[in-house]
Design an enzyme around this catalytic site. Sequence first.
Site, PDB file in Angstrom:
ATOM      1  N   PRO A 142       5.992  -8.363   6.881  1.00 20.89           N
ATOM      2  CA  PRO A 142       4.816  -8.754   8.078  1.00 20.89           C
ATOM      3  C   PRO A 142       3.413  -8.090   8.025  1.00 20.89           C
ATOM      4  CG  PRO A 142       6.770  -7.462   8.819  1.00 20.89           C
ATOM      5  CD  PRO A 142       7.703  -7.269   7.434  1.00 20.89           C
ATOM      6  N   GLY A 146       2.945  -1.936  10.832  1.00 20.66           N
ATOM      7  CA  GLY A 146       3.476  -0.240   9.919  1.00 20.66           C
ATOM      8  C   GLY A 146       4.434  -0.459   8.634  1.00 20.66           C
ATOM      9  N   LEU A 147       4.641  -1.577   8.015  1.00 23.80           N
ATOM     10  CA  LEU A 147       5.345  -1.255   6.949  1.00 23.80           C
ATOM     11  C   LEU A 147       5.025  -1.661   5.347  1.00 23.80           C
ATOM     12  CD1 LEU A 147       8.143  -3.336   8.905  1.00 23.80           C
ATOM     13  CD2 LEU A 147       8.049  -1.505   8.510  1.00 23.80           C
ATOM     14  N   GLY A 148       3.316  -1.299   5.348  1.00 28.53           N
ATOM     15  CA  GLY A 148       2.012  -0.588   4.341  1.00 28.53           C
ATOM     16  C   GLY A 148       1.832  -1.969   3.344  1.00 28.53           C
ATOM     17  N   SER A 149       2.250  -3.386   4.273  1.00 26.49           N
ATOM     18  CA  SER A 149       2.157  -4.487   3.790  1.00 26.49           C
ATOM     19  C   SER A 149       0.682  -4.761   2.880  1.00 26.49           C
ATOM     20  CB  SER A 149       2.016  -5.694   4.409  1.00 26.49           C
ATOM     21  OG  SER A 149       1.052  -5.480   5.492  1.00 26.49           O
ATOM     22  N   SER A 150      -0.838  -3.526   3.619  1.00 23.70           N
ATOM     23  CA  SER A 150      -2.315  -3.353   3.113  1.00 23.70           C
ATOM     24  C   SER A 150      -1.783  -2.413   1.178  1.00 23.70           C
ATOM     25  CB  SER A 150      -2.646  -2.942   3.977  1.00 23.70           C
ATOM     26  OG  SER A 150      -3.022  -3.792   5.240  1.00 23.70           O
ATOM     27  N   ALA A 152       0.913  -2.054   0.050  1.00 21.90           N
ATOM     28  CA  ALA A 152       1.206  -3.492  -1.576  1.00 21.90           C
ATOM     29  C   ALA A 152       0.683  -4.691  -1.719  1.00 21.90           C
ATOM     30  CB  ALA A 152       2.431  -3.812  -1.004  1.00 21.90           C
ATOM     31  N   ASP A 193       0.831   5.235   1.564  1.00 24.51           N
ATOM     32  CA  ASP A 193       0.553   3.643   1.216  1.00 24.51           C
ATOM     33  C   ASP A 193       0.960   3.474  -0.004  1.00 24.51           C
ATOM     34  OD1 ASP A 193       1.169   3.925   4.002  1.00 24.51           O
ATOM     35  OD2 ASP A 193       0.527   2.150   4.343  1.00 24.51           O
TER      36      ASP A 193
HETATM   37  O1  PMV Z   1       0.453   1.703   9.733  1.00 24.92           O
HETATM   38  P1  PMV Z   1       0.559   1.961   8.316  1.00 24.92           P
HETATM   39  O2  PMV Z   1       2.004   1.430   7.422  1.00 24.92           O
HETATM   40  O3  PMV Z   1      -0.383   1.212   7.495  1.00 24.92           O
HETATM   41  O4  PMV Z   1       0.849   3.571   8.041  1.00 24.92           O
HETATM   42  C1  PMV Z   1      -0.331   4.605   8.849  1.00 24.92           C
HETATM   43  C2  PMV Z   1       0.071   5.853   8.233  1.00 24.92           C
HETATM   44  C3  PMV Z   1      -0.742   6.655   8.527  1.00 24.92           C
HETATM   45  O5  PMV Z   1      -0.624   8.201   8.617  1.00 24.92           O
HETATM   46  C4  PMV Z   1      -1.514   6.176  10.423  1.00 24.92           C
HETATM   47  C5  PMV Z   1      -2.709   6.473   7.791  1.00 24.92           C
HETATM   48  C6  PMV Z   1      -2.383   6.986   7.414  1.00 24.92           C
HETATM   49  O6  PMV Z   1      -3.463   6.725   6.250  1.00 24.92           O
HETATM   50  O7  PMV Z   1      -1.619   7.712   6.064  1.00 24.92           O
END
Ligand code: PMV
Length: 371
Positions: A142, A146-150, A152, A193
């Site tokens: 999804p 917060g699972l790094g889709s961008s 990836a 990420d």
């Molecule tokens: O929300 P995500 O999966 O893009 O993770 C961001 C992690 C942060 O520490 C908030 C930002 C970063 O660039 O590390």
Amino acid sequence: MTTASAPGKIILFGEHAVVYGRPAVATAIDKRIYVETDFTEKSPYESSYISSIKDSQSYSSKKGIIIQYYDKSRLSYTKNDITSGQEHDVYKSEIRDERPTFYQSNKYLQESVDIVLKKAEMMGNTEIKDCVLKIVTKSELPISSGLGSSGALCVALIKSLSSLFGLDLDNKEIAQMGWEIERNVQGFASGIDPFVSTYGGIIHYNNGCFDRIDIDDQIDLNFLIIHSGKNSSTKDMVKRVAELKTRFPNTVNKIFDAIGVVTEEAVDILYNLIKGKPSKRSSKLEHLQLLGSLLCINQGLLESLGVSTLELSNLFYRSLRYGALGAKLTGSGGGGCLISLYPPSTDMATIFEDYTTLKCRISPNGVMIEK
Ligand code: PMV
């Protein structure tokens, strides 16, 4: 035609503080984004499902990109619509969203195309001149959760395109390019990420340098990912923390320091768990309990940065009430997901039947070309 894939990730410890030079640890998961790229004869201006790059000043009118999404992320959330298993095939047959979409992922997508085209031109590749590209993405992740889709997406697209153009980019270049794209789109970005999506496995990361903790199939970290039902923007959350830091630099720096210390303690435990292979069950459980406690401390520190939400906090307490060893939000917060650590072999998904849950395994696999 070439297809590459890259994994999503969960940050186990250290988000936000990692943007300011503190360590973090994250792991790749077994949910991936697949990106197929090809040259096509089709004009980007004739097709109904076009998302062309005509807005970009740097391209001649002949060039363009046709993008097709077969993508879970285009769906609105329904209860339990992400579960482990066969989703990928289901998307293929049932979801065919060809509308031009300029969601958040598109900025990452366009930046990714841009950076590889520039690299190819620099290396004297003439084949790509005036080309029209067809890009097809298929996602098991999804977006904005917060699972790094961008990350990836960028990494898989860079790999796929570089292979299409015959560029020999190594992982280091791919991860660095992914980081550059993140900085361009988000302003501040730690790079964690794209590094995790590129290399896979568990990564102990600090400012572009990392140790990769080798894992084998025996590793049994029983995480449940629970979606809070609300999406979030990494860019906005990183900005919010930056503003808090400007207002209270001493306090916020101390919170970052504390997150850094928690992360280092967690890394020691992870090394012991993975490398020490504690022989007695009780000893392994003790390690997991310590890890769980550190997750809770990290959650408290993220609360103090203002990046948790009512939903995430409720899920946190619910997890603990029903037997989790520890839990915390993962990624930028403000919505997105909570990770909850359970004793080995416990299945806690039923506790969260009213939420979308994702059962996943940590994965050693980073970016790769699909056969
Ligand atoms: O929300 P995500 O999966 O893009 O993770 C961001 C992690 C942060 O520490 C908030 C930002 C970063 O660039 O590390």
